[in-house]
Design an enzyme around this catalytic site. Structure first.
Site, PDB file in Angstrom:
ATOM      1  CG  ASP A 280      -1.911  -1.085   1.276  1.00 15.82           C
ATOM      2  OD1 ASP A 280      -2.182  -1.662   0.206  1.00 15.82           O
ATOM      3  OD2 ASP A 280      -2.421  -1.380   2.368  1.00 15.82           O
ATOM      4  NE  ARG A 281       0.655   8.232  -2.333  1.00 16.65           N
ATOM      5  CZ  ARG A 281       0.164   9.175  -3.129  1.00 16.65           C
ATOM      6  NH1 ARG A 281      -0.991   8.983  -3.754  1.00 16.65           N
ATOM      7  NH2 ARG A 281       0.811  10.313  -3.307  1.00 16.65           N
TER       8      ARG A 281
END
Length: 253
Positions: free
Chosen positions: A72-73
């Site tokens: 995930d970012r």
């Protein structure tokens, strides 16, 4: 485990990010310590972004790379790429058959009563809407209590450092599983506790998610060697350790 050697930088660092930290490298593979806030590759969800780990690593080592998996970012930690497209299916198969071992660290609100357990809670796919089996093992590594009322109900607030090992790989699985237990990860703006996020931002200057991909273990697709790649904690994680009184904690490799 082989120790990666730094390669000469073919281009200067992109944007405000530092040169990516290379954790492991050989002729077929390369792994980095992805900073929190950096996208792995281009996506329609963040179409306005122009900086990606894929692009940065390609320019840094001067050759094409192929992402084997994703983070995930806002999640930091071990991110694996293949340098050769033909070995990519073999690596992806290891992730698909769950033979890859992934270890994460997270700092969460509260202290679980059960110190180690399997979270076996199905999750709805964010794409198809199908219900999918999902399992995450957790273990409490440290506990803290600070003299701040963050809820308006108690004079102190408690937090835990968890080690997490997901058995499945669903979207936002760890974040959603801990939200299900109401032990929200600090800094999680989508699945977390806004009161806690606002408190830690105001009191300690925390702006990042406290979820870190600490270790990745897999079988090398060419040599069949067992590979273990370890990523040290980023600065925002280390600072929170100090803020919660965990500066003396030694994390096992």
């Amino acid at each position: 485990m082989l120790i990666a050697q730094r390669l000469p930088i073919s281009n200067p660092p992109i944007s405000n990010f530092l040169v990516l930290e290379i954790l492991y490298e050989d002729e077929q593979l390369i792994a980095i310590n992805k900073p929190s806030g950096l996208l792995v590759h281009r996506t329609s969800i963040a179409a306005e972004e122009t900086i990606f780990a894929l692009q940065m690593l390609r320019d840094q080592i001067g050759q094409h790379v192929y992402p084997v998996h994703r983070l995930d970012r806002p999640t930091s930690g071990v991110l694996l790429f293949s340098k050769q497209e033909d070995v990519l299916p073999m690596l992806k198969e290891q992730f698909a058959d769950r033979s890859v071992k992934k270890t994460y660290l997270a700092i969460v609100r509260g202290i679980p009563e059960v110190k180690s357990a399997m979270i076996d809670h199905p999750l709805k796919s964010e794409r198809s809407g199908r219900i999918q089996e999902s399992q995450t093992y957790y273990q409490v590594l440290a506990e803290a209590e600070i003299p701040f009322d963050t809820t308006g109900r108690y004079p102190t607030s408690r937090y835990s450092l968890l080690e997490l090992k997901p058995e499945t790989g669903r979207t936002h699985q760890i974040r959603r599983h801990l939200a299900h237990l109401r032990h929200y990860i600090l800094g999680d703006k989508k699945h977390g506790d806004n009161k806690q996020n606002q408190f830690f931002e105001k009191q300690f200057g925390l702006e990042n998610l406290l979820l870190h991909a600490r270790k990745l273990e897999f079988t090398h697709p060419v040599s069949s060697e067992s590979i273990s790649v370890l990523a040290e904690l980023p600065p925002h994680f280390q600072k929170t350790f100090r803020d919660l009184g965990w500066a003396a904690i030694h994390l096992a490799d």
